[in-house]
Write a protein that holds these residues in place. Structure first.
Motif, PDB file in Angstrom:
ATOM      1  N   LEU A   1      40.386  -5.328  15.956  1.00 33.73           N
ATOM      2  CA  LEU A   1      39.393  -4.619  15.162  1.00 33.73           C
ATOM      3  C   LEU A   1      39.984  -3.990  13.904  1.00 33.73           C
ATOM      4  O   LEU A   1      39.298  -3.857  12.885  1.00 33.73           O
ATOM      5  CB  LEU A   1      38.725  -3.540  16.013  1.00 33.73           C
ATOM      6  N   TYR A   2      41.242  -3.573  13.983  1.00 38.05           N
ATOM      7  CA  TYR A   2      41.847  -2.831  12.872  1.00 38.05           C
ATOM      8  C   TYR A   2      43.148  -3.471  12.390  1.00 38.05           C
ATOM      9  O   TYR A   2      43.919  -2.842  11.674  1.00 38.05           O
ATOM     10  CB  TYR A   2      42.085  -1.377  13.297  1.00 38.05           C
TER      11      TYR A   2
ATOM     12  N   TRP B   1      29.214   1.446  12.687  1.00 37.70           N
ATOM     13  CA  TRP B   1      27.871   0.900  12.565  1.00 37.70           C
ATOM     14  C   TRP B   1      27.888  -0.618  12.660  1.00 37.70           C
ATOM     15  O   TRP B   1      27.004  -1.232  13.271  1.00 37.70           O
ATOM     16  CB  TRP B   1      27.219   1.331  11.244  1.00 37.70           C
ATOM     17  N   GLN B   2      28.888  -1.246  12.066  1.00 34.95           N
ATOM     18  CA  GLN B   2      28.993  -2.703  12.156  1.00 34.95           C
ATOM     19  C   GLN B   2      29.175  -3.144  13.601  1.00 34.95           C
ATOM     20  O   GLN B   2      28.571  -4.134  14.046  1.00 34.95           O
ATOM     21  CB  GLN B   2      30.165  -3.199  11.307  1.00 34.95           C
ATOM     22  N   LEU B   3      30.006  -2.427  14.345  1.00 38.19           N
ATOM     23  CA  LEU B   3      30.216  -2.775  15.749  1.00 38.19           C
ATOM     24  C   LEU B   3      28.920  -2.600  16.538  1.00 38.19           C
ATOM     25  O   LEU B   3      28.585  -3.433  17.397  1.00 38.19           O
ATOM     26  CB  LEU B   3      31.323  -1.915  16.349  1.00 38.19           C
ATOM     27  N   TYR B   4      28.206  -1.497  16.253  1.00 36.21           N
ATOM     28  CA  TYR B   4      26.936  -1.303  16.959  1.00 36.21           C
ATOM     29  C   TYR B   4      25.928  -2.372  16.580  1.00 36.21           C
ATOM     30  O   TYR B   4      25.193  -2.898  17.428  1.00 36.21           O
ATOM     31  CB  TYR B   4      26.346   0.083  16.686  1.00 36.21           C
ATOM     32  N   GLU B   5      25.871  -2.730  15.311  1.00 34.28           N
ATOM     33  CA  GLU B   5      24.931  -3.771  14.883  1.00 34.28           C
ATOM     34  C   GLU B   5      25.230  -5.096  15.577  1.00 34.28           C
ATOM     35  O   GLU B   5      24.312  -5.873  15.876  1.00 34.28           O
ATOM     36  CB  GLU B   5      25.001  -3.934  13.364  1.00 34.28           C
TER      37      GLU B   5
ATOM     38  N   CYS C   1      30.098  -5.028  23.602  1.00 39.99           N
ATOM     39  CA  CYS C   1      29.948  -3.654  24.096  1.00 39.99           C
ATOM     40  C   CYS C   1      31.316  -3.009  24.313  1.00 39.99           C
ATOM     41  O   CYS C   1      31.528  -1.823  24.016  1.00 39.99           O
ATOM     42  CB  CYS C   1      29.160  -3.646  25.406  1.00 39.99           C
ATOM     43  N   LYS C   2      32.241  -3.792  24.842  1.00 36.27           N
ATOM     44  CA  LYS C   2      33.581  -3.274  25.112  1.00 36.27           C
ATOM     45  C   LYS C   2      34.263  -2.845  23.806  1.00 36.27           C
ATOM     46  O   LYS C   2      34.908  -1.788  23.748  1.00 36.27           O
ATOM     47  CB  LYS C   2      34.404  -4.349  25.815  1.00 36.27           C
ATOM     48  N   ARG C   3      34.101  -3.646  22.761  1.00 34.46           N
ATOM     49  CA  ARG C   3      34.732  -3.301  21.478  1.00 34.46           C
ATOM     50  C   ARG C   3      34.110  -2.037  20.883  1.00 34.46           C
ATOM     51  O   ARG C   3      34.809  -1.197  20.303  1.00 34.46           O
ATOM     52  CB  ARG C   3      34.619  -4.484  20.524  1.00 34.46           C
ATOM     53  N   LEU C   4      32.795  -1.896  21.014  1.00 32.07           N
ATOM     54  CA  LEU C   4      32.141  -0.673  20.547  1.00 32.07           C
ATOM     55  C   LEU C   4      32.648   0.526  21.337  1.00 32.07           C
ATOM     56  O   LEU C   4      32.988   1.572  20.758  1.00 32.07           O
ATOM     57  CB  LEU C   4      30.627  -0.808  20.693  1.00 32.07           C
ATOM     58  N   ARG C   5      32.702   0.386  22.643  1.00 30.67           N
ATOM     59  CA  ARG C   5      33.161   1.489  23.493  1.00 30.67           C
ATOM     60  C   ARG C   5      34.589   1.892  23.137  1.00 30.67           C
ATOM     61  O   ARG C   5      34.898   3.085  23.002  1.00 30.67           O
ATOM     62  CB  ARG C   5      33.094   1.063  24.963  1.00 30.67           C
ATOM     63  N   TYR C   6      35.490   0.909  23.014  1.00 32.03           N
ATOM     64  CA  TYR C   6      36.885   1.229  22.723  1.00 32.03           C
ATOM     65  C   TYR C   6      37.008   1.972  21.401  1.00 32.03           C
ATOM     66  O   TYR C   6      37.771   2.937  21.280  1.00 32.03           O
ATOM     67  CB  TYR C   6      37.729  -0.044  22.688  1.00 32.03           C
ATOM     68  N   SER C   7      36.255   1.533  20.381  1.00 36.48           N
ATOM     69  CA  SER C   7      36.341   2.216  19.092  1.00 36.48           C
ATOM     70  C   SER C   7      35.820   3.643  19.187  1.00 36.48           C
ATOM     71  O   SER C   7      36.386   4.563  18.580  1.00 36.48           O
ATOM     72  CB  SER C   7      35.571   1.440  18.019  1.00 36.48           C
ATOM     73  N   LEU C   8      34.747   3.852  19.923  1.00 41.97           N
ATOM     74  CA  LEU C   8      34.258   5.218  20.130  1.00 41.97           C
ATOM     75  C   LEU C   8      35.311   6.065  20.832  1.00 41.97           C
ATOM     76  O   LEU C   8      35.509   7.247  20.491  1.00 41.97           O
ATOM     77  CB  LEU C   8      32.963   5.199  20.939  1.00 41.97           C
TER      78      LEU C   8
END
Length: 541
Positions: free
Chosen positions: A291-292, A410-414, A438-445
């Motif tokens: 992701l980064y 926001w991009q991950l959520y979208e 979902c996992k990628r969104l969760r990890y970033s949060l």
């Protein structure tokens, strides 16, 4: 993370030569600095530090006193990589742990000691000739070369008394140095007559003198496979003013420590949770780099992702079979006695597969590739600026967390929300892809929770709930598919109880798929988006 090579010097003349040479292995050498150091090692009467996988050292030099806890990991030949935490004591502070400055060293030592008093084991006095190896181009110091005149002294009244003197060379990688540079120095030193790779730390040598009754291989879990006692802080300490690359380095460092802390337990037959935790840590690191990774040198990211993928696969083979066993036991507990049998044929096959998978995992963890990854990655996550994308340093303020995070989340959520049109009729493969997003969104949060609003905690819990539902679908589908394959290959497994369990997992997967649309609004609904906006509405100054 300390990374160094150690050699015993058998020839005193070589000691003098190395103390005065102006170059070594293609590196220039800075002027000599001479230090006098006294180290005292401590433990409780029942050796709780050694049993926890650590040595405890008090170093006195030039009026300062520093307490260091080092993991008891063995070196590969001359090369060592060890976990290390330390703290500087205020003048007059003794070895009462409660009086040490707050921080990881006091937390770890206090947890290990459990209120037990500390006793001196032995003392090491050293005169150290310290020289820095510098790159010819640019002059940056990358390796510290230390030539030590060592005198071990056992503490009187504790086991044995005695002395032992010898000469030793240590080459330690400095921040900003590359592992390849240390390996080049090691390759050069291995060809020098009079140098012998030292596989024992000074602690081990002192312990052998002071307490010959102790077999460290039996005492220390770092040797016998239990998890070491280091429990990393789950919060990485991200600040909104951090460059994204350095924020992610903090995240990677915490997850790397989690991985190392669970390595020993993952080797054990009953290490189900350790395998799970180690695997999750590798997944989080892979996700962070995926992701980064654009903030780092692409070659560095690619190499680390490949290594983490291999580690994750080795752990995954064991973890999947552990999950299958757990779910089988859950099934048997729900079926009336006498109607489902004990699934003995299936359990026998899975038991053999699990044993084979665990053997492969242990061989992988003992292998050169994993050990080299641990050294290189440990240095990377501990060294600010290491591996950062060329050109980033010229404009670090633009890449601060406060300017980059909101749009990225926001991009991950979208990416998750985009499944809205197909949720009602989604296939299993589509739901699996949604689980990954979902996992990628969760990890970033989770990575950036410290710089988000209070809503972030609830958002993470909701994503976990959806992720768990999707994970149960995937586990049931994989288990059903594995049994279907096994039934087609073996008459031995064509047992009515095994077939009944296969049908149960198939029906379970179908039920989970059918009920998922009712759970989807937890993440796909407008309320989640409102709370996500709230979590992002924090000051950026």
């Amino acid at each position: 993370m300390e990374i160094e090579a150690k050699y015993r010097i058998s020839n005193p003349e070589l000691y003098d030569i190395l103390s005065s040479t102006d170059s070594l292995a293609g590196f220039a050498i800075e002027d000599v600095k001479i230090k006098k150091v006294e180290d005292q090692y401590f433990d409780s009467e029942d050796l709780v530090f050694m049993r926890g996988g650590f040595s405890l050292r008090l170093r006195s030099s030039g009026g300062s006193k520093v307490v260091t806890l080092k993991s008891l990991d063995r070196g590969e030949g001359a090369l060592y990589s060890r976990q290390e935490v330390e703290t500087t004591l205020e003048p007059g502070t003794g070895m009462q742990i409660a009086n040490w400055p707050e921080g990881p060293a006091r937390e770890l030592a206090g947890r290990l000691a459990g209120g037990r008093p500390l006793e001196a084991l032995f003392r090491i006095r050293q005169q150290r000739v310290v020289r820095n190896l510098c790159r010819i181009s640019g002059g940056q110091a990358v390796i510290e070369l230390s030539l030590d005149q060592v005198e071990l002294q056992a503490a009187s009244g504790l086991g044995q008394t005695g002395e032992n003197s010898f000469l030793e060379l240590e080459a330690e990688l400095l921040p900003g140095g590359r592992l390849e540079e240390l390996e080049a120095v090691v390759e050069f030193l291995e060809e020098v007559p009079g140098l012998v790779a030292e596989s024992r730390s000074k602690f081990e040598q002192g312990l052998a003198l002071a307490r010959p009754d102790i077999d460290l291989a039996l005492v220390s879990p770092a040797r016998d496979g239990e998890s070491p006692a280091l429990a990393p802080d789950p919060l990485p300490g991200v600040d909104r003013h951090d460059p994204v690359a350095e924020a992610i380095r903090k995240v990677l460092r915490v997850q790397f420590e989690v991985m190392l802390a669970n390595e020993g337990g993952s080797r054990q037959v009953d290490g189900i949770e350790a395998v799970h935790d180690m695997r999750v840590a590798t997944r989080r690191m892979r996700s962070a780099l995926r992701l980064y990774g654009s903030y780092f040198d692409p070659e560095v990211v690619t190499r680390f992702k490949k290594d983490l993928r291999k580690i994750g696969r080795a752990l995954g083979r064991v973890r999947d079979l552990d999950v299958f066993e757990r779910e089988m036991q859950r099934y048997l507990a729900t079926v009336p006695e006498g109607q489902a049998g004990d699934l003995a044929p299936l359990r026998e096959v899975w038991s053999v597969r699990r044993e084979v998978a665990r053997g492969k995992l242990n061989r992988f963890l003992d292998g050169k590739r994993y050990r080299r990854f641990a050294r290189v990655f440990g240095h990377f996550v501990s060294t600010e600026g290491a591996g950062v994308r060329p050109g980033t340093a010229e404009s670090p303020d633009r890449d601060q967390v406060r300017f980059r995070l909101h749009s990225h989340l926001w991009q991950l959520y979208e990416g998750v929300w985009a499944y809205q049109p197909i949720v009602a009729d989604a296939t299993v493969s589509q739901l699996h892809a949604l689980r990954i997003d979902c996992k990628r969104l969760r990890y970033s949060l989770e990575f950036f929770q410290e710089v988000l609003g209070p809503e972030a905690e609830g958002l993470i819990k909701d994503v976990i709930a959806i992720q768990d539902h999707l994970g149960d679908i995937q586990d049931a589908v994989v288990a059903e598919g594995m049994m279907e394959s096994m039934l087609g290959k073996s008459d031995h497994l064509a047992d009515e109880n095994v077939i009944a369990y296969r049908d149960f997992r198939r029906a379970e997967a179908q039920q989970l798929v059918e009920t998922f649309p009712r759970a989807w609004p937890m993440v796909g609904g407008s309320e989640f988006r409102r709370r996500l906006a709230g979590a992002l509405m924090v000051p950026i100054s």
